[in-house]
Design a protein around this motif. Structure first.
Motif, short mmCIF file in Angstrom:
data_model
loop_
_atom_site.label_atom_id
_atom_site.label_comp_id
_atom_site.label_asym_id
_atom_site.label_seq_id
_atom_site.Cartn_x
_atom_site.Cartn_y
_atom_site.Cartn_z
N LEU B 21 0.86 -1.18 0.00
CA LEU B 21 0.00 0.00 0.00
C LEU B 21 0.90 1.23 0.00
N ARG B 22 0.60 2.14 -0.89
CA ARG B 22 1.47 3.28 -1.08
C ARG B 22 1.07 4.48 -0.22
N CYS B 23 2.09 5.21 0.22
CA CYS B 23 1.88 6.43 1.00
C CYS B 23 3.00 7.40 0.66
N ASN B 24 2.62 8.60 0.25
CA ASN B 24 3.58 9.67 0.03
C ASN B 24 3.23 10.85 0.92
N TYR B 25 4.21 11.52 1.41
CA TYR B 25 3.97 12.64 2.32
C TYR B 25 4.71 13.87 1.83
N SER B 26 4.23 14.99 2.30
CA SER B 26 4.90 16.27 2.07
C SER B 26 5.13 16.91 3.42
N TYR B 27 6.42 17.03 3.79
CA TYR B 27 6.75 17.56 5.12
C TYR B 27 8.19 18.04 5.07
N GLY B 28 8.45 19.21 5.60
CA GLY B 28 9.75 19.82 5.47
C GLY B 28 10.84 19.22 6.33
N ALA B 29 10.47 18.64 7.45
CA ALA B 29 11.47 18.11 8.37
C ALA B 29 11.41 16.58 8.37
N THR B 30 12.19 15.97 9.23
CA THR B 30 12.12 14.52 9.37
C THR B 30 10.76 14.16 9.96
N PRO B 31 10.02 13.34 9.26
CA PRO B 31 8.64 13.10 9.70
C PRO B 31 8.50 12.00 10.73
N TYR B 32 7.44 12.09 11.53
CA TYR B 32 6.95 10.95 12.28
C TYR B 32 5.87 10.33 11.38
N LEU B 33 5.96 9.06 11.13
CA LEU B 33 5.05 8.40 10.19
C LEU B 33 4.35 7.23 10.85
N PHE B 34 3.09 7.04 10.47
CA PHE B 34 2.26 6.01 11.08
C PHE B 34 1.44 5.31 10.00
N TRP B 35 1.13 4.06 10.26
CA TRP B 35 0.10 3.33 9.55
C TRP B 35 -0.92 2.82 10.57
N TYR B 36 -2.20 3.12 10.29
CA TYR B 36 -3.30 2.62 11.10
C TYR B 36 -4.19 1.75 10.23
N VAL B 37 -4.90 0.81 10.89
CA VAL B 37 -5.88 -0.03 10.21
C VAL B 37 -7.23 0.13 10.89
N GLN B 38 -8.27 0.17 10.07
CA GLN B 38 -9.63 0.25 10.59
C GLN B 38 -10.45 -0.91 10.04
N SER B 39 -10.75 -1.86 10.90
CA SER B 39 -11.62 -2.96 10.50
C SER B 39 -13.06 -2.49 10.51
N PRO B 40 -13.92 -3.16 9.75
CA PRO B 40 -15.32 -2.70 9.64
C PRO B 40 -15.98 -2.52 11.01
N GLY B 41 -16.58 -1.36 11.21
CA GLY B 41 -17.30 -1.08 12.44
C GLY B 41 -16.45 -0.80 13.65
N GLN B 42 -15.15 -0.59 13.42
CA GLN B 42 -14.26 -0.38 14.56
C GLN B 42 -13.46 0.91 14.39
N GLY B 43 -12.82 1.31 15.48
CA GLY B 43 -11.92 2.45 15.42
C GLY B 43 -10.60 2.06 14.79
N LEU B 44 -9.67 3.00 14.76
CA LEU B 44 -8.38 2.75 14.16
C LEU B 44 -7.44 2.10 15.16
#
Lengths: 112, 113
Positions: B21-44
């Motif tokens: 799964l692809r993710c591109n970001y735009s941020y000037g400094a060193t980023p903090y990066l996260f991946w979250y998953v949301q199953s049906p009917g649930q929070g992240l």
């Protein structure tokens, strides 16, 4: 097991009503957040709070207010609900703002 | 301005196939990066995060992600997908100056048996 709970899973309100969404966390976290989730738009931050009685506007605060009287509870208030506030609302908490955020299951609000 | 782009709205894979799964970001400094998953009917739920150090990050449920500064990317991978991985996946960047997370629009993963 850590937990963030939200008062309702589904809510139906009429235009103009005052709506309260409640969120409670049991992890003694300083930071709490309210997001709304819409298809194609991802999650957008409405408000967050880094301490009791403290609040900061997020990216889309218009039409909303918040209250944090106790550390574990963070309320989102729609003063006069409108149809464009129909959405999924997610509450989250974290120890530090950019640490892992723990999410509640969400409240799907429909405004008729 | 900071932003996160997930170019794929919907991905379908067969069970047992590999996933990216692809993710591109735009941020000037060193980023903090996260991946979250949301199953049906649930929070992240947090899958993994990158703050610094090793650019290949291991997460829960057999997922990993690689931070590539030169490409401003943080792609999520899994070598063999299970039917229970069907969910929506969100990439996020942490903005240090504002203490906020900025989320991508999500990628919905469908898994066929």
């Amino acid at each position: 097991d850590v937990k963030v709970t939200q008062s309702s899973r589904y809510l139906v309100k009429r235009t103009g009503e005052k709506v309260f969404l409640e969120c409670v966390q049991d992890m003694d976290h300083e930071n709490m957040f309210w997001y709304r989730q819409d298809p194609g738009l991802g999650l957008r931050l409405i408000y967050f709070s880094y301490d009791v009685k403290m609040k900061e506007k997020g990216d889309i605060p218009e039409g909303y207010s918040v209250s944090r009287e106790k550390k574990e509870r963070f309320s989102l208030i729609l003063e006069s609900a409108s149809t464009n506030q129909t959405s999924m609302y997610l509450c989250a908490s974290s120890f530090r703002p950019l640490n892992e955020q723990f999410f509640g299951p969400g409240t799907r609000l429909t405004v008729l | 301005a900071q932003s996160v782009t997930q170019p794929d709205i919907h991905i379908t894979v067969s069970e047992g196939a590999s996933l990216e799964l692809r993710c591109n970001y735009s941020y000037g400094a060193t980023p903090y990066l996260f991946w979250y998953v949301q199953s049906p009917g649930q929070g992240l739920q947090l899958l993994l995060k990158y703050f610094s150090g090793d650019t290949l990050v291991q997460g829960i449920k057999g997922f990993e992600a690689e931070f590539k500064r030169s490409q401003s990317s943080f792609n999520l991978r899994k070598p063999s997908v299970h039917w229970s991985d069907a969910a929506e996946y969100f990439c996020a960047v942490g903005v240090i100056s504002t203490d906020k997370l900025i989320f991508g629009t999500g990628t919905r993963l469908q898994v066929f048996p």
